[in-house]
Design an enzyme around this catalytic site. Structure first.
Site, PDB file in Angstrom:
ATOM      1  N   HIS A   1      43.191  43.501  45.386  1.00 17.18           N
ATOM      2  CA  HIS A   1      44.131  43.016  44.379  1.00 17.18           C
ATOM      3  C   HIS A   1      45.412  42.492  45.019  1.00 17.18           C
ATOM      4  O   HIS A   1      46.410  42.291  44.324  1.00 17.18           O
ATOM      5  CB  HIS A   1      44.474  44.140  43.388  1.00 17.18           C
TER       6      HIS A   1
ATOM      7  N   GLU B   1      33.921  35.158  36.055  1.00 20.74           N
ATOM      8  CA  GLU B   1      34.814  34.068  36.467  1.00 20.74           C
ATOM      9  C   GLU B   1      34.056  32.774  36.742  1.00 20.74           C
ATOM     10  O   GLU B   1      34.551  31.681  36.417  1.00 20.74           O
ATOM     11  CB  GLU B   1      35.610  34.483  37.703  1.00 20.74           C
TER      12      GLU B   1
END
Length: 407
Positions: free
Chosen positions: A212, A143
């Site tokens: 998550h 990322e």
């Protein structure tokens, strides 16, 4: 290169067309309450109707303009009554993205599995086949690298859409988003704009576990130079996606993992939504309920119960998380005199905390009761389903809070 150079004298972290005009915030009469800026072409008609119903005020003191975005002029009427087509929310996002890629060859997409796999939630499905592997770029699982690459691409004139497979993973790119994405327009003296969109699934899902189930609104809201919006319906998902791509400022678009399969009919003709405007979901008289994303549906579920109990709540989907639309919020507070904020973000340092401070600072004189905020518990989201529900605001809690505030 000259196309991306802005005046060297610019010294703002956001592009100058988003500047605040406090003279437009409080119209002198009801007839001028629909005055907006001309940058966007569509507004929901229920926003205008809520203004036209007459706002009850107790003082002639004008609304304070701190952190308020200007409003568009000549707002168009809603197209919801015209022929349209039904889409799921993720399909609406995909349609908006595809339309912008068709319209502007500078728009590109990058992220993990966004190519021929179609994205983790299929928002980019079919785009690689249509536009090719250079405009829909599959990246390694890194990322920090592909977010930085997207920001650099924006500096050279492209308009990247960066997808995080899960928004929580973008914490690995926090330095790029903060020190580069948010600040380069300012630190370059206005020579560069960063027209980048950062988007992806987030929020508390169904037993996705703590890592998550991140709500990054609270992490990113303090970064100067960043705009943040949260979609909640297929209609505003498409409209906000298109507006974010066209913006000259970096925009973070928050999508909720549990709303992707929400279906709605949206107009066939092109439209965009205002990045700085809240949506009036339900006009009311007794209390203002401010919410966004998935909690919009918990609030509307609670509203049915409240109506049966004799209450008339006004529900506003704030949508713009930064800056807040204090124009819409302020006029609602002046009418109802009570405010309840319902969010999925964490209580400490969350969107609700910032919104509470803004309301108290600007509209304290119009409040008949303290602002109340219902937020998620300050704990990592449990995996167990029953425990997960305990950490997130439920409709019954909203009903109880409204009854308490309206006593």
């Amino acid at each position: 290169m000259s196309a991306i150079l802005q005046g060297a004298g610019a010294a703002t972290s956001l592009s100058p067309f988003n500047s605040i005009d406090s003279n437009k915030l409080v119209p002198p009469s009801r007839s001028s309450l629909s005055v907006r800026s001309k940058r966007y072409i569509v507004a929901e008609s229920n926003v205008i109707k809520s203004f036209g119903s007459g706002l009850i005020t107790r003082r002639s003191k004008p609304l304070i303009a701190n952190a308020v975005a200007t409003k568009r002029e000549n707002a168009a009427s809603s197209t919801s009554s015209k022929p349209g087509h039904e889409l799921l929310l993720f399909e609406a996002l995909q349609e908006g993205l595809e339309e912008e890629m068709d319209r502007d060859p500078h728009v590109c997409v990058m992220g993990e599995d966004v190519g021929h796999y179609g994205g983790s939630y299929k928002v980019t499905k079919g785009l690689a086949d249509k536009f090719g592997d250079l405009r829909v770029l599959d990246t390694p699982i890194c990322e920090n690298a592909f977010t930085g690459m997207g920001i650099g691409a924006a500096m050279t004139g492209l308009r990247p859409v960066i997808e995080g497979m899960n928004m929580g993973f973008l914490l690995l790119a926090f330095n790029q988003i903060s020190n580069n994405c948010g600040m380069l327009h300012y630190t370059s003296g206005g020579q560069f704009t960063i027209p980048v969109v950062i988007r992806g699934p987030g929020g508390v899902g169904r037993q996705l576990g703590a890592e998550h189930s991140q709500r990054l609104e609270s992490y990113f809201q303090s970064i100067p130079g960043i705009q943040m919006v949260a979609c909640s319906t297929p209609y505003n998902a498409k409209g906000l996606m298109k507006a974010a791509i066209r913006s000259e400022n970096p925009v973070i678009l928050f999508e909720h993992v549990l709303l992707y399969n929400l279906k709605e009919s949206i107009p066939d003709e092109e439209y965009i939504c205002n990045l700085e405007e809240a949506e009036m979901v339900r006009p009311g008289e007794h209390i203002t309920i401010l919410t966004y994303s998935r909690m919009r549906y918990h609030v509307m579920q609670a509203a049915k119960t409240l109506v049966n109990k004799g209450y008339d709540p006004e529900v506003i989907d704030i949508r713009s998380l930064k800056p807040f639309d204090l124009y819409t919020i302020g006029n609602s507070v002046k009418k109802t005199h009570r405010v309840l904020i319902v969010e999925e973000c964490m209580r400490t340092g969350g969107i609700g905390a910032s919104l509470t401070a803004a309301i108290n600072e600007n509209f304290h004189d119009y409040l008949d009761a303290p602002v109340m905020c219902l937020s998620s518990q300050d704990v990592p989201t449990p995996y167990a389903g029953t425990l997960e529900e305990w950490t997130v605001v439920q409709p019954a809690q909203i009903v109880t809070a409204v009854e308490h505030l309206c006593q």
